[in-house]
Design an enzyme around this catalytic site. Structure first.
Site, PDB file in Angstrom:
ATOM      1  N   GLU A   1       3.754  -3.750  -7.633  1.00 29.82           N
ATOM      2  CA  GLU A   1       3.741  -2.358  -7.168  1.00 29.82           C
ATOM      3  C   GLU A   1       4.481  -2.181  -5.848  1.00 29.82           C
ATOM      4  O   GLU A   1       4.251  -1.211  -5.130  1.00 29.82           O
ATOM      5  CB  GLU A   1       2.295  -1.864  -7.028  1.00 29.82           C
TER       6      GLU A   1
ATOM      7  N   ASP B   1       4.291   0.017  -0.801  1.00 30.39           N
ATOM      8  CA  ASP B   1       3.296  -0.602  -1.680  1.00 30.39           C
ATOM      9  C   ASP B   1       2.304   0.471  -2.134  1.00 30.39           C
ATOM     10  O   ASP B   1       1.702   1.150  -1.292  1.00 30.39           O
ATOM     11  CB  ASP B   1       2.569  -1.731  -0.951  1.00 30.39           C
ATOM     12  N   ILE B   2       2.160   0.641  -3.443  1.00 30.29           N
ATOM     13  CA  ILE B   2       1.253   1.656  -3.978  1.00 30.29           C
ATOM     14  C   ILE B   2      -0.185   1.283  -3.625  1.00 30.29           C
ATOM     15  O   ILE B   2      -0.615   0.147  -3.830  1.00 30.29           O
ATOM     16  CB  ILE B   2       1.411   1.786  -5.503  1.00 30.29           C
TER      17      ILE B   2
ATOM     18  N   ASN C   1      -4.927   0.200 -12.571  1.00 26.89           N
ATOM     19  CA  ASN C   1      -4.832  -0.577 -13.806  1.00 26.89           C
ATOM     20  C   ASN C   1      -6.200  -0.829 -14.419  1.00 26.89           C
ATOM     21  O   ASN C   1      -6.395  -0.719 -15.634  1.00 26.89           O
ATOM     22  CB  ASN C   1      -4.133  -1.913 -13.536  1.00 26.89           C
TER      23      ASN C   1
ATOM     24  N   ASP D   1       1.899   1.650 -15.647  1.00 26.37           N
ATOM     25  CA  ASP D   1       3.358   1.735 -15.801  1.00 26.37           C
ATOM     26  C   ASP D   1       3.852   3.141 -15.476  1.00 26.37           C
ATOM     27  O   ASP D   1       4.925   3.320 -14.878  1.00 26.37           O
ATOM     28  CB  ASP D   1       3.748   1.372 -17.230  1.00 26.37           C
TER      29      ASP D   1
END
Length: 296
Positions: free
Chosen positions: A206, A163-164, A171, A180
């Site tokens: 993500e 998971d980022i 964002n 993106d």
């Protein structure tokens, strides 16, 4: 194939939207320049797009930034088109700038529609259009296949959830286009860092799932820790020349014969949750770096 009278697929539905808007723009021209803004329902926004949006909510891609951008362009285009018609109704022909504001947005809308149409086509093939990784479509089948191989050959495998870290902040700060880029860059690091017979999937948002075949927990930890470091070092370029660093948290688990695949994913998710709560940018091994949850 879609039945003749059955519901259209998302990609087919966008084809209908495009056809109706191509007819609409011609009707809008006639109303704006020759009929003092009058054209009845023909110059209103075609109903097909609203119907498509409702149907698309049932699909994972409906929440993609590309779809949100398409909706925004649609709203802008028809708002400006309506303003021009209201002006024409007073007897004034549209100015060149007014005309360009509508046509420019129409062209942007058509281009974005084509992009989303291609994305839905890619999704139908089982590939995530943004990252090039396999999507959740078919993931369960692939993992069941690996569990069956484990039962036959006795060689374990590992699953890792990635998971980022602080992706929402990326964002919010830089916009969805940069978000993106971060997703695509993360997927590229993952693809480079695993073997050709391992598998990686975009779970959605993500989050990614990595299946390391014929791999013990210790071996898997070395692979995922290397991925974590590679990701941290892989800076994502911005349009203004700056670069941003991205990190990710990982939950790693070794599959057990007595544990169903769905539960193995849950265990990886618990380890990921622990990684997030422990400060992010780390790998947590289920049952090693955290206590195994007691059965209820």
């Amino acid at each position: 194939m879609t039945e003749p009278n059955g519901p259209l697929s998302p990609a087919e539905g966008l084809g209908v939207v495009l056809d109706e808007h191509l007819r609409w723009i011609g009707q809008w021209h006639r109303a704006a320049f020759f009929h003092q803004g009058q054209g009845g329902d023909r110059v209103s926004a075609p109903a097909s797009f609203a119907a498509w949006c409702v149907a698309a909510k049932k699909d994972d891609l409906a929440h993609q930034p590309a779809v949100e951008k398409l909706v925004h362009l649609h709203e802008q285009m028809h708002r400006h088109a309506k303003l021009v018609l209201l002006q024409a109704a007073t007897g004034d022909l549209p100015s060149e700038s007014d005309y360009d504001s509508v046509i420019g947005r129409f062209n942007e809308f058509v281009m974005q529609l084509r992009r989303v149409e291609r994305a839905f086509g890619a999704a139908a093939s089982g590939l995530d259009p943004l990252t090039g990784l396999r999507s959740r479509r078919g993931m369960q089948e692939a993992l069941d296949r690996e569990m069956n191989r484990f039962r036959r050959a006795g060689q374990p495998f590992c699953l890792a959830l990635c998971d980022i870290d602080k992706f929402k902040g990326i964002n919010d700060t830089y916009g969805h286009d940069i978000g993106d880029r971060v997703l695509a860059s993360t997927a590229a690091v993952i693809s480079r860092g695993i073997r050709s017979f391992d598998e990686a999937f975009r779970m959605g948002g993500e989050e990614f799932l990595i299946c390391l075949k014929e791999t013990s927990l210790d071996e898997g930890f070395h692979v995922i820790e290397r991925l974590r470091i590679d990701l941290q070092r892989s800076l994502v370029p911005l349009p203004d020349g700056r670069e941003i660093a991205v990190t990710a948290s990982f939950g790693l688990v070794e599959a057990r014969l007595e544990t169903p695949v769905d539960e193995v994913i849950v265990q990886a998710d618990r380890a990921l949750y622990q990684a997030k709560n422990s400060g992010r940018n780390r790998v947590i091994r289920y049952g090693v770096d955290m206590p195994v949850a007691r059965a209820e």
